[in-house]
Design a protein around this motif. Structure first.
Motif, short mmCIF file in Angstrom:
data_model
loop_
_atom_site.label_atom_id
_atom_site.label_comp_id
_atom_site.label_asym_id
_atom_site.label_seq_id
_atom_site.Cartn_x
_atom_site.Cartn_y
_atom_site.Cartn_z
N ASP A 46 30.95 20.39 -17.66
CA ASP A 46 31.08 19.56 -16.73
C ASP A 46 32.54 19.76 -16.12
O ASP A 46 33.33 20.52 -15.83
CB ASP A 46 32.17 18.39 -18.12
CG ASP A 46 31.19 17.30 -18.44
OD1 ASP A 46 29.58 17.69 -17.91
OD2 ASP A 46 31.29 16.49 -19.71
N THR A 47 32.60 18.92 -14.75
CA THR A 47 33.68 18.62 -14.15
C THR A 47 33.89 17.45 -13.78
O THR A 47 32.68 16.80 -13.72
CB THR A 47 33.27 20.08 -12.33
OG1 THR A 47 32.49 19.10 -11.96
CG2 THR A 47 32.92 20.84 -13.13
N TRP A 50 33.82 16.04 -10.29
CA TRP A 50 32.90 15.34 -9.70
C TRP A 50 31.63 15.11 -10.40
O TRP A 50 31.30 14.42 -10.17
CB TRP A 50 32.89 16.89 -8.22
CG TRP A 50 32.05 16.53 -7.54
CD1 TRP A 50 32.89 15.45 -6.61
CD2 TRP A 50 30.63 16.67 -7.50
NE1 TRP A 50 31.21 16.00 -5.95
CE2 TRP A 50 30.51 15.33 -6.17
CE3 TRP A 50 29.64 17.51 -8.34
CZ2 TRP A 50 29.28 16.23 -5.72
CZ3 TRP A 50 28.21 17.33 -7.56
CH2 TRP A 50 27.90 17.09 -6.73
N THR A 51 31.41 16.37 -10.92
CA THR A 51 30.13 15.99 -12.23
C THR A 51 30.29 14.64 -13.14
O THR A 51 29.11 14.02 -12.91
CB THR A 51 29.59 17.04 -13.17
OG1 THR A 51 30.09 17.62 -13.90
CG2 THR A 51 29.38 18.91 -11.72
N ARG A 75 29.74 11.64 -10.57
CA ARG A 75 28.57 11.61 -9.88
C ARG A 75 27.66 10.77 -10.79
O ARG A 75 26.55 9.56 -10.72
CB ARG A 75 27.57 12.69 -9.64
CG ARG A 75 28.37 13.36 -8.14
CD ARG A 75 28.94 12.34 -6.90
NE ARG A 75 27.96 12.61 -6.63
CZ ARG A 75 27.53 12.04 -5.15
NH1 ARG A 75 28.63 10.68 -4.45
NH2 ARG A 75 26.92 11.80 -4.95
N ARG A 76 27.86 11.54 -12.25
CA ARG A 76 26.50 11.48 -13.23
C ARG A 76 27.24 9.47 -13.42
O ARG A 76 26.80 8.29 -14.03
CB ARG A 76 26.89 11.67 -14.47
CG ARG A 76 26.17 12.42 -14.18
CD ARG A 76 26.03 13.47 -15.63
NE ARG A 76 27.14 13.01 -17.10
CZ ARG A 76 27.71 14.39 -16.39
NH1 ARG A 76 27.63 15.63 -15.75
NH2 ARG A 76 28.65 14.73 -17.36
N ARG A 113 28.37 7.45 -9.24
CA ARG A 113 29.41 7.97 -7.98
C ARG A 113 30.16 7.41 -7.64
O ARG A 113 30.20 7.33 -6.15
CB ARG A 113 27.55 7.54 -6.61
CG ARG A 113 26.38 7.66 -7.15
CD ARG A 113 25.47 7.90 -6.17
NE ARG A 113 24.97 8.56 -4.87
CZ ARG A 113 24.45 9.93 -5.17
NH1 ARG A 113 24.25 10.16 -5.72
NH2 ARG A 113 25.19 10.65 -3.96
N THR A 158 35.76 10.98 -6.66
CA THR A 158 36.50 11.97 -7.89
C THR A 158 38.47 11.36 -7.57
O THR A 158 39.38 11.34 -8.56
CB THR A 158 37.26 13.31 -8.06
OG1 THR A 158 37.08 13.35 -6.03
CG2 THR A 158 35.17 13.57 -7.77
#
Length: 155
Positions: A96-97, A99-100, A103-104, A107, A110
């Motif tokens: 995980d980041t 950003w991810t 997005r999940r 959307r 950040t």
């Protein structure tokens, strides 16, 4: 006693620009450009360090204006997305980041995740660390908008 300006380092937040920072602090743009070796023609980046010549009063005014701007920006974004429904806790997993996860999570930008996690260095999240994720109205499946077959019929 005069309040002599000191060189104060700040980190630019996403959505801030040189014009606003100078206006909020009451400092000439040219002074900020010269001290930092930048010019108005190059946009600032979130996280970028800037040095500003600020008196105590200017530093306080800048801090207040930045908070007001960040709150307004967050509120305007949430309003466009159907409002804040709830804030969920999420436990970071391997891979995980921010950003991810953003997005999940519908959307989301950040910067919004950062806004809901002020004490968290989002560039250094750890596996198992809990973060807060806003749930916005347009992420919730709802009824289709009413479209009556004829003007005489209601919904």
């Amino acid at each position: 006693a005069f309040d002599v300006p000191e060189l104060i380092e700040i980190n630019v937040r996403h959505g801030e620009n040189l014009y606003d920072l100078a206006r909020w602090a009451g400092v000439a743009i040219e002074a900020i450009e010269e001290i930092n070796g930048i010019d108005l023609g190059h946009p600032l980046k979130g996280g970028q360090a800037l040095v500003l010549p600020l008196t105590t009063e200017q530093a306080e005014r800048l801090t207040a204006a930045r908070e007001t701007h960040a709150t307004h920006r967050k509120d305007a974004y949430l309003s466009r997305r159907g409002g804040l429904v709830e804030v969920q806790s999420y436990r970071m997993k391997t891979g995980d980041t921010i950003w991810t996860v953003a997005r999940r999570s519908g959307r989301l930008p950040t910067w919004l995740i950062k806004a809901f996690n002020p004490g968290v260095n989002v560039n250094r999240v750890r596996i198992g660390q809990r973060i807060s994720i806003p749930v916005v109205g347009d992420m919730i499946p709802g009824d289709e908008p009413c479209a009556p077959p004829s003007p005489d019929e209601g919904c």
